[in-house]
Design a protein around this motif. Structure first.
Motif, PDB file in Angstrom:
ATOM      1  N   ALA A  71       0.839  -1.195   0.000  1.00  0.00           N
ATOM      2  CA  ALA A  71       0.000   0.000   0.000  1.00  0.00           C
ATOM      3  C   ALA A  71       0.872   1.241   0.000  1.00  0.00           C
ATOM      4  O   ALA A  71       1.998   1.232   0.496  1.00  0.00           O
ATOM      5  CB  ALA A  71      -0.913  -0.005   1.226  1.00  0.00           C
ATOM      6  N   PRO A  72       0.378   2.389  -0.541  1.00  0.00           N
ATOM      7  CA  PRO A  72       1.221   3.581  -0.662  1.00  0.00           C
ATOM      8  C   PRO A  72       1.362   4.399   0.600  1.00  0.00           C
ATOM      9  O   PRO A  72       2.387   5.029   0.823  1.00  0.00           O
ATOM     10  CB  PRO A  72       0.494   4.395  -1.739  1.00  0.00           C
ATOM     11  CG  PRO A  72      -0.937   4.014  -1.581  1.00  0.00           C
ATOM     12  CD  PRO A  72      -0.932   2.571  -1.181  1.00  0.00           C
ATOM     13  N   GLY A  73       0.344   4.411   1.455  1.00  0.00           N
ATOM     14  CA  GLY A  73       0.361   5.391   2.534  1.00  0.00           C
ATOM     15  C   GLY A  73       0.671   4.836   3.894  1.00  0.00           C
ATOM     16  O   GLY A  73       0.702   5.578   4.873  1.00  0.00           O
ATOM     17  N   GLY A  74       0.875   3.538   4.032  1.00  0.00           N
ATOM     18  CA  GLY A  74       1.102   2.981   5.348  1.00  0.00           C
ATOM     19  C   GLY A  74       1.596   1.550   5.244  1.00  0.00           C
ATOM     20  O   GLY A  74       2.013   1.095   4.183  1.00  0.00           O
ATOM     21  N   THR A  75       1.556   0.886   6.355  1.00  0.00           N
ATOM     22  CA  THR A  75       2.072  -0.483   6.373  1.00  0.00           C
ATOM     23  C   THR A  75       1.057  -1.486   5.855  1.00  0.00           C
ATOM     24  O   THR A  75       1.418  -2.625   5.574  1.00  0.00           O
ATOM     25  CB  THR A  75       2.477  -0.868   7.804  1.00  0.00           C
ATOM     26  OG1 THR A  75       1.339  -0.730   8.662  1.00  0.00           O
ATOM     27  CG2 THR A  75       3.602   0.023   8.294  1.00  0.00           C
ATOM     28  N   HIS A  76      -0.197  -1.109   5.764  1.00  0.00           N
ATOM     29  CA  HIS A  76      -1.223  -2.035   5.319  1.00  0.00           C
ATOM     30  C   HIS A  76      -2.163  -1.374   4.322  1.00  0.00           C
ATOM     31  O   HIS A  76      -2.401  -0.170   4.367  1.00  0.00           O
ATOM     32  CB  HIS A  76      -2.062  -2.552   6.497  1.00  0.00           C
ATOM     33  CG  HIS A  76      -1.332  -3.448   7.424  1.00  0.00           C
ATOM     34  ND1 HIS A  76      -0.730  -3.003   8.569  1.00  0.00           N
ATOM     35  CD2 HIS A  76      -1.086  -4.783   7.366  1.00  0.00           C
ATOM     36  CE1 HIS A  76      -0.152  -4.014   9.189  1.00  0.00           C
ATOM     37  NE2 HIS A  76      -0.358  -5.100   8.479  1.00  0.00           N
ATOM     38  N   GLY A  77      -2.679  -2.186   3.439  1.00  0.00           N
ATOM     39  CA  GLY A  77      -3.825  -1.819   2.627  1.00  0.00           C
ATOM     40  C   GLY A  77      -4.797  -2.971   2.702  1.00  0.00           C
ATOM     41  O   GLY A  77      -4.593  -3.926   3.460  1.00  0.00           O
ATOM     42  N   LEU A  78      -5.836  -2.914   1.921  1.00  0.00           N
ATOM     43  CA  LEU A  78      -6.816  -3.990   1.899  1.00  0.00           C
ATOM     44  C   LEU A  78      -6.805  -4.618   0.516  1.00  0.00           C
ATOM     45  O   LEU A  78      -6.813  -3.907  -0.496  1.00  0.00           O
ATOM     46  CB  LEU A  78      -8.210  -3.451   2.231  1.00  0.00           C
ATOM     47  CG  LEU A  78      -9.195  -4.497   2.763  1.00  0.00           C
ATOM     48  CD1 LEU A  78      -8.760  -4.972   4.142  1.00  0.00           C
ATOM     49  CD2 LEU A  78     -10.609  -3.924   2.821  1.00  0.00           C
ATOM     50  N   LEU A  79      -6.799  -5.926   0.488  1.00  0.00           N
ATOM     51  CA  LEU A  79      -6.800  -6.674  -0.764  1.00  0.00           C
ATOM     52  C   LEU A  79      -8.131  -7.391  -0.910  1.00  0.00           C
ATOM     53  O   LEU A  79      -8.538  -8.142  -0.014  1.00  0.00           O
ATOM     54  CB  LEU A  79      -5.656  -7.692  -0.780  1.00  0.00           C
ATOM     55  CG  LEU A  79      -5.675  -8.733  -1.904  1.00  0.00           C
ATOM     56  CD1 LEU A  79      -5.577  -8.063  -3.272  1.00  0.00           C
ATOM     57  CD2 LEU A  79      -4.552  -9.749  -1.706  1.00  0.00           C
TER      58      LEU A  79
END
Length: 411
Positions: free
Chosen positions: A291-299
């Motif tokens: 993810a671009p803005g943090g340590t996690h995104g949602l898939l």
């Protein structure tokens, strides 16, 4: 030396005899008959339990109430601290119509074990049957103070006796978070919103930590009842007491993000004002570090079968007649299927859809999709949902998302 030896031998035999007598008595008591119980008492005359057991046999099997009462009384003489024996007397005196003797036996039972919740529970039920409501409530308070497992049954009973939340809070229910949250769950189950609100206020007033599960459950209940303002207030009140301060949204002011957990860096609670999701055979939702803005995104993985909603949504408290901006960063691989996933913002009170974004299709790189909308005159609560457009069509592939924002615009 010979005399001492024989004396020692005789003492040993005597001790063995006493132990053997107890074993035989216990064996006989296990064979519930009048004869075997009488023999058990002869072999172990100091055992109060055998007298109680014989009393119950005489009362239930033989119907000999007079002899049964004498056996119960003998049990209490041998062991005055046996509350169960005093309850046996109280029950029998109730059958015999001896109110004064029943009351004395009840008092003795409670005196024998004043803080034991099982004793208090039985005493409270006895007192209720006698019409002594206030005395019964005092016993039920003892149960609530000492037995969290029994609390649900006690609270259900006293609510049926006295359906006044404030009176029960003031007079019966001890000020403990565990008891208040159990009472809160009961009132929510009964859908008594006014009473539940009083208990919630008392719970928050304690300013003591309580379980996240209880707090989230109440917020979800309020959201399910479409009580947007109380739900928002409850979320803000519970957060510092339940270790959820990081899940508070920004204030409803221009430029402040109203989404909770917008970068998916916190555990997804699947409750309250955080993200919700429900399992579907056609969509799999997982956290992902790409993810671009943090340590996690949602898939979101689309597995082929057609669907209408992905199962992912978040509810947001809003103001009426107000302009808002929505945006999300996303990327996809090569999605197979006509159309694609999109976000909609829907009024949870009226069902009106305020915004539908363009399809989220952008293989290989991150981009932002955005849109703005104005809420209706009665708007209080919207949901931000990812859906399939057109609904029902098959789709296969992957979508990553991050940095979800919903902000109020300047007037």
């Amino acid at each position: 030396m010979g005399t001492k030896l024989w004396l020692g031998f005789g003492l040993a035999v005597g001790l063995i005899g006493f132990g053997l007598a107890d074993c035989v008595a216990d064996f006989l008591a296990g064979h519930s008959s009048e004869t075997s119980l009488n023999w058990a008492i002869r072999l172990a005359p100091g055992n109060a339990a055998y007298h109680s057991q014989l009393g119950r046999y005489l009362q239930v099997t033989n119907g000999d109430l007079g002899r049964a009462l004498r056996e119960y009384q003998k049990a209490t003489e041998l062991n005055p601290q046996d509350a169960s024996a005093w309850f046996d007397i109280a029950r029998l005196e109730q059958v015999l119509g001896e109110g004064a003797e029943q009351e004395r036996a009840l008092q003795q039972a409670v005196r024998a074990a004043p803080k034991k919740p099982d004793v208090a529970w039985e005493a409270g039920n006895f007192l209720l049957l006698r019409g002594e409501r206030d005395a019964a409530m005092r016993e039920f308070r003892v149960v609530l103070e000492n037995d969290d497992i029994a609390a649900s049954a006690v609270l259900d009973l006293i609510w049926r006796v006295e359906p006044d939340a404030q009176a029960l809070l003031d007079q019966v229910i001890p000020p403990r978070p565990e008891t208040y949250t159990t009472f809160l769950a009961l009132l929510a189950y009964k859908k008594d919103n006014e009473a539940a609100a009083k208990v919630w206020s008392a719970l928050i007033g304690l300013q003591q930590p309580f379980s996240q599960r209880a707090g989230l459950g109440y917020v979800d209940y309020l959201l399910g009842q479409r009580m947007a303002d109380p739900a928002r207030d409850a979320w803000q009140e519970m957060a510092p007491l339940c270790g959820l301060t990081a899940y508070l949204p920004g204030p409803n002011m221009p430029g402040q993000n109203l989404m909770v957990n917008p970068r998916f860096e916190l555990d997804v609670l699947n409750a309250g004002f955080d993200w919700h999701y429900y399992e579907q055979s056609s969509v799999k939702i997982t956290l992902d570090s790409n993810a671009p803005g943090g340590t996690h995104g949602l898939l979101l993985s689309f597995l082929g079968p057609g669907f209408g909603e992905t199962g992912l949504f978040q509810q947001v408290a809003v103001q009426p007649n107000t302009q808002y901006q929505f945006s999300v960063h996303f990327k996809t691989d090569e999605l197979e299927g006509a159309g694609g996933p999109a976000f909609v913002v829907r009024d949870e009170m009226t069902g009106v859809v305020y915004l539908t974004t363009e399809s989220l299709k952008n293989p290989g790189s991150w981009r932002e999709v955005a849109g703005h909308f104005e809420t209706g005159p009665e708007a209080k609560l919207v949901s931000v949902r990812m859906v399939r457009i057109p609904a029902g069509n098959a789709m296969r592939g992957h979508l990553w998302m991050d940095e979800v924002q919903l902000t109020r615009l300047e007037l």
